[in-house]
Motif scaffolding. Structure first.
Motif, PDB file in Angstrom:
ATOM      1  N   MET A 128       1.081  18.666   0.201  1.00 52.22           N
ATOM      2  CA  MET A 128       1.072  17.241  -0.112  1.00 52.22           C
ATOM      3  C   MET A 128       1.495  16.454   1.113  1.00 52.22           C
ATOM      4  SD  MET A 128       4.584  16.715  -2.403  1.00 52.22           S
ATOM      5  CE  MET A 128       4.344  14.969  -2.627  1.00 52.22           C
ATOM      6  N   ASP A 129       1.066  15.201   1.153  1.00 54.84           N
ATOM      7  CA  ASP A 129       1.484  14.268   2.190  1.00 54.84           C
ATOM      8  C   ASP A 129       2.554  13.367   1.582  1.00 54.84           C
ATOM      9  OD1 ASP A 129       1.859  12.327   4.097  1.00 54.84           O
ATOM     10  OD2 ASP A 129      -0.238  11.731   4.248  1.00 54.84           O
ATOM     11  N   ILE A 130       3.778  13.517   2.045  1.00 59.57           N
ATOM     12  CA  ILE A 130       4.895  12.742   1.499  1.00 59.57           C
ATOM     13  C   ILE A 130       4.615  11.244   1.568  1.00 59.57           C
ATOM     14  CG2 ILE A 130       7.308  12.085   1.881  1.00 59.57           C
ATOM     15  CD1 ILE A 130       7.031  14.780   0.577  1.00 59.57           C
ATOM     16  N   VAL A 131       3.955  10.800   2.637  1.00 60.97           N
ATOM     17  CA  VAL A 131       3.713   9.365   2.819  1.00 60.97           C
ATOM     18  C   VAL A 131       2.694   8.853   1.810  1.00 60.97           C
ATOM     19  CG1 VAL A 131       2.965   7.552   4.408  1.00 60.97           C
ATOM     20  CG2 VAL A 131       4.293   9.492   5.275  1.00 60.97           C
ATOM     21  N   ASP A 369       3.797  20.723  10.131  1.00 64.48           N
ATOM     22  CA  ASP A 369       3.800  20.552  11.588  1.00 64.48           C
ATOM     23  C   ASP A 369       5.143  19.942  11.985  1.00 64.48           C
ATOM     24  OD1 ASP A 369       3.417  19.975  14.240  1.00 64.48           O
ATOM     25  OD2 ASP A 369       1.465  19.021  13.982  1.00 64.48           O
ATOM     26  N   SER A 370       5.843  20.588  12.871  1.00 58.68           N
ATOM     27  CA  SER A 370       7.157  20.081  13.280  1.00 58.68           C
ATOM     28  C   SER A 370       7.042  18.867  14.198  1.00 58.68           C
ATOM     29  CB  SER A 370       7.942  21.183  14.001  1.00 58.68           C
ATOM     30  OG  SER A 370       7.237  21.634  15.150  1.00 58.68           O
ATOM     31  N   GLN A 371       5.864  18.669  14.807  1.00 54.51           N
ATOM     32  CA  GLN A 371       5.646  17.539  15.709  1.00 54.51           C
ATOM     33  C   GLN A 371       4.806  16.470  15.004  1.00 54.51           C
ATOM     34  OE1 GLN A 371       7.102  17.327  18.787  1.00 54.51           O
ATOM     35  NE2 GLN A 371       8.114  19.246  18.204  1.00 54.51           N
ATOM     36  N   LEU A 372       5.448  15.706  14.144  1.00 51.61           N
ATOM     37  CA  LEU A 372       4.729  14.685  13.393  1.00 51.61           C
ATOM     38  C   LEU A 372       4.472  13.455  14.254  1.00 51.61           C
ATOM     39  CD1 LEU A 372       6.503  14.831   9.924  1.00 51.61           C
ATOM     40  CD2 LEU A 372       4.581  16.158  10.777  1.00 51.61           C
ATOM     41  N   LYS A 373       3.401  12.734  13.923  1.00 51.57           N
ATOM     42  CA  LYS A 373       3.054  11.531  14.673  1.00 51.57           C
ATOM     43  C   LYS A 373       3.616  10.292  13.980  1.00 51.57           C
ATOM     44  CE  LYS A 373      -1.195  13.166  16.870  1.00 51.57           C
ATOM     45  NZ  LYS A 373      -2.650  12.928  17.053  1.00 51.57           N
ATOM     46  N   SER A 379       7.970  -2.637  15.550  1.00 55.51           N
ATOM     47  CA  SER A 379       8.959  -3.230  14.652  1.00 55.51           C
ATOM     48  C   SER A 379       9.377  -2.307  13.523  1.00 55.51           C
ATOM     49  CB  SER A 379       8.409  -4.525  14.045  1.00 55.51           C
ATOM     50  OG  SER A 379       8.017  -5.425  15.051  1.00 55.51           O
ATOM     51  N   PHE A 380       8.639  -1.215  13.322  1.00 54.41           N
ATOM     52  CA  PHE A 380       8.915  -0.338  12.194  1.00 54.41           C
ATOM     53  C   PHE A 380       8.940   1.119  12.645  1.00 54.41           C
ATOM     54  CE2 PHE A 380       6.650  -4.073  10.665  1.00 54.41           C
ATOM     55  CZ  PHE A 380       7.532  -4.558   9.703  1.00 54.41           C
ATOM     56  N   ARG A 381       9.731   1.928  11.981  1.00 52.33           N
ATOM     57  CA  ARG A 381       9.777   3.371  12.212  1.00 52.33           C
ATOM     58  C   ARG A 381       9.014   4.001  11.060  1.00 52.33           C
ATOM     59  NH1 ARG A 381       9.799   7.009  16.069  1.00 52.33           N
ATOM     60  NH2 ARG A 381      11.318   8.695  15.869  1.00 52.33           N
ATOM     61  N   SER A 382       7.770   4.379  11.326  1.00 50.27           N
ATOM     62  CA  SER A 382       6.850   4.708  10.250  1.00 50.27           C
ATOM     63  C   SER A 382       5.982   5.916  10.624  1.00 50.27           C
ATOM     64  CB  SER A 382       5.953   3.490   9.963  1.00 50.27           C
ATOM     65  OG  SER A 382       5.018   3.764   8.968  1.00 50.27           O
ATOM     66  N   LEU A 383       6.046   6.971   9.819  1.00 53.54           N
ATOM     67  CA  LEU A 383       5.244   8.163  10.034  1.00 53.54           C
ATOM     68  C   LEU A 383       3.793   7.922   9.631  1.00 53.54           C
ATOM     69  CD1 LEU A 383       7.741  10.791   8.636  1.00 53.54           C
ATOM     70  CD2 LEU A 383       6.781  10.862  10.951  1.00 53.54           C
ATOM     71  N   GLU A 384       2.851   8.456  10.412  1.00 52.10           N
ATOM     72  CA  GLU A 384       1.442   8.379  10.025  1.00 52.10           C
ATOM     73  C   GLU A 384       1.211   9.215   8.773  1.00 52.10           C
ATOM     74  OE1 GLU A 384      -1.301   9.343  13.100  1.00 52.10           O
ATOM     75  OE2 GLU A 384      -0.662   7.712  14.415  1.00 52.10           O
ATOM     76  N   GLU A 385       1.754  10.406   8.766  1.00 47.51           N
ATOM     77  CA  GLU A 385       1.674  11.292   7.612  1.00 47.51           C
ATOM     78  C   GLU A 385       2.786  12.317   7.728  1.00 47.51           C
ATOM     79  OE1 GLU A 385      -2.178  13.151   7.783  1.00 47.51           O
ATOM     80  OE2 GLU A 385      -1.566  14.537   9.372  1.00 47.51           O
TER      81      GLU A 385
END
Length: 393
Positions: A128-131, A369-373, A379-385
Motif C-alpha cells: 500500500m501507499d501510505i500517502v 524503498d528506504s530512499q523515498l522521494k 513550504s511543505f515537507r511532503s512525500l511523493e509516495e
C-alpha cells in the motif's frame, strides 16, 4: 543558487544541513533566493518574537474576499490576500466556533471508522501507499464531512486539493498558477451551489452553521471553504505520512510506541517538531522593525523556516534526534500568536487516531524503498509516495 527553482534535489531530500548552515551564519539571514527578497528566520527565539509581533502582517493563502479576479496572477500580494486584516479576524472568530476541542472531539468516531475502513480495503496484507491509500483519503473525508460535502464528491476534493496546493508553495510555476486558476473557478462554482443547497436544507455541518450565523457574505464563506480544503488536506496528510515514515525509520522508538500507545500524544508532537508538515510561513513587515541589530524594513518579506526553527539546538536538546518522550516540546509547527493554526486540534486528533489505528492493524510492515522521494515544495515537507509491504489484521 540564484533561484529556488534551481536548488539541488538534495535539498528537498534533506533540507536540514541547509538550515543549519544558514543558522550558523545568522538566525536572521538576508536572502534573494526567493522571488521576493527578504529574511530567512532559522532561530527559534527570533521566530517566536516575529510570530507574536503584530507589526508583522500575515500572508494569508486565500482568494481575495471579493473573489472578483480573472486569474491567480503572480503579483506582490500573490498569496491571495483578504482585503484587510479585519476580514481575516472576523472569519477566524466565526470558524473557531466549529473548531473548538469539544466540537472536534465529536468527530473521533468518524475518524476512527474511516481509518479502519481504509485499512479494510487493503485486506490482510500486500502493498500500500501510505500517502494515497491512507493519509490523503482520510484527511479528505474528514474535512469534507466537517464542511458538509456529500460523500459522492469526496474524490473530487482530493483532486482539487492536489491542484490548489501547488499554487501556494513558494516554488509555484506559471503552469501551476494557470492550472490552479481553473481549479479555483470550478471550486467556487461548486461551493456556490452547495451553499444554495445548505440554505434550503441545513444540517449540522460547518457551512450550515456559518450560514445560520448570517455574519459572512457568500464570497467570504466561499473563501473560507477554499482555505479549509487546502489547509485541511496538506498539513494533515503530511503529518500522518511523515510520522509513519519517521517511526518506520526509528525501530526502537516504534517498538516503544507499539508497547505503550499512551505515548501517542507525545509521539505526534515530536513528529510535528522533527519533520514539520509546513516548513515555512511568510510575514510582511508593516513598519520598520529592528531585531538582533538588523533592520527589517517596512514591506520586506520575512520567511520563517519552521523546519529550521524546530531543530534549533539553542532551544531543543539533541535537536536532530527523534525522541517520542521529549518534554518539554514547545515546537512551532502550527505557528504562534494571533495567526496560530485554527485546525490544530483536528490535525492532532486525526494523526493520533490514524497512527494508533495503523499500529494496531498493521503489526508488521517494511518500507519498499528506504530512499523515498520528497515533493519539490519549499513550504511543505511532503512525500511523493510511501510504499510499504505489510501483514495486517
Amino acid at each position: 543558487m540564484k533561484n529556488i527553482n534551481n536548488m539541488h534535489t538534495d535539498f528537498f531530500q534533506n533540507p536540514y544541513p541547509f538550515y543549519d548552515e544558514l543558522r550558523s551564519i545568522s538566525p536572521l539571514y538576508r536572502t534573494s533566493l526567493l522571488k521576493y527578497k527578504g529574511v530567512f528566520v532559522t532561530g527559534y527565539e527570533e521566530a517566536v518574537t516575529i510570530l507574536k509581533d503584530t507589526r508583522f502582517k500575515n500572508r494569508i493563502p486565500l482568494p481575495q474576499s471579493t473573489l472578483k479576479y480573472e486569474s491567480l496572477k503572480d503579483t506582490q500580494n500573490d498569496m491571495f490576500l483578504f482585503k484587510n486584516g479585519a476580514d481575516h479576524i472576523k472569519i477566524r472568530m466565526l470558524v473557531n466556533k466549529a473548531f473548538t476541542p469539544r466540537m472536534i472531539e465529536a468527530y473521533r468516531p468518524y475518524i476512527a471508522e474511516t481509518a479502519n475502513s481504509l485499512l479494510d480495503e487493503m485486506k490482510l496484507g500486500g502493498t500500500m501507499d501510505i500517502v494515497s491509500d491512507f493519509a490523503f483519503p482520510l484527511a479528505s473525508s474528514v474535512i469534507a464531512r466537517i464542511l458538509g460535502v456529500p460523500a459522492e464528491d469526496h474524490q473530487k476534493f482530493r483532486e482539487w486539493s492536489i491542484e490548489l496546493i501547488q499554487t501556494i508553495d513558494f516554488m509555484r510555476s506559471s503552469k501551476s498558477l494557470k492550472s490552479g486558476n481553473r481549479t479555483m473557478g470550478v471550486l467556487i462554482n461548486y461551493f456556490k451551489k452547495l451553499i444554495i443547497s445548505k440554505e434550503l436544507y441545513p444540517a449540522e455541518d460547518l457551512i450550515s452553521i456559518l450560514i445560520k450565523e448570517k455574519k459572512m457574505t457568500n464570497e467570504e464563506l466561499i473563501a473560507t471553504c477554499i482555505l479549509l480544503v487546502i489547509a485541511g488536506h496538506e498539513t494533515t496528510v503530511n503529518l500522518i505520512s511523515n510520522s509513519l515514515f519517521i517511526l518506520l525509520n526509528n525501530e526502537e522508538q516504534l517498538l516503544e510506541l507499539r508497547e505503550d500507545l499512551s505515548l501517542m500524544e507525545s509521539a505526534v508532537e515530536e513528529c510535528l517538531r522533527y519533520e514539520s508538515p509546513t516548513q515555512m510561513i511568510a510575514r510582511i513587515a508593516g513598519e520598520d522593525v529592528e531585531m538582533n541589530g538588523e533592520l527589517i524594513k517596512e514591506g520586506e518579506h520575512v520567511y520563517i523556516m519552521l523546519g529550521a526553527v524546530n531543530r534549533d539546538p539553542r532551544k531543543f536538546l539533541h535537536a536532530d534526534q527523534f525522541n517520542i518522550r521529549r518534554d518539554p516540546n514547545q515546537h512551532l509547527a502550527f505557528g504562534a500568536g494571533v495567526h496560530f493554526c485554527l485546525g490544530v486540534s483536528l490535525a492532532r486528533l486525526e494523526a493520533q487516531i490514524a497512527i494508533s489505528t495503523f499500529l494496531e492493524r498493521i503489526p508488521e510492515c517494511t518500507l519498499a524503498d528506504s530512499q523515498l522521494k520528497w515533493r519539490r515544495l519549499f513550504s511543505f515537507r511532503s512525500l511523493e509516495e510511501m510504499i510499504i509491504h505489510f501483514h495486517g489484521k
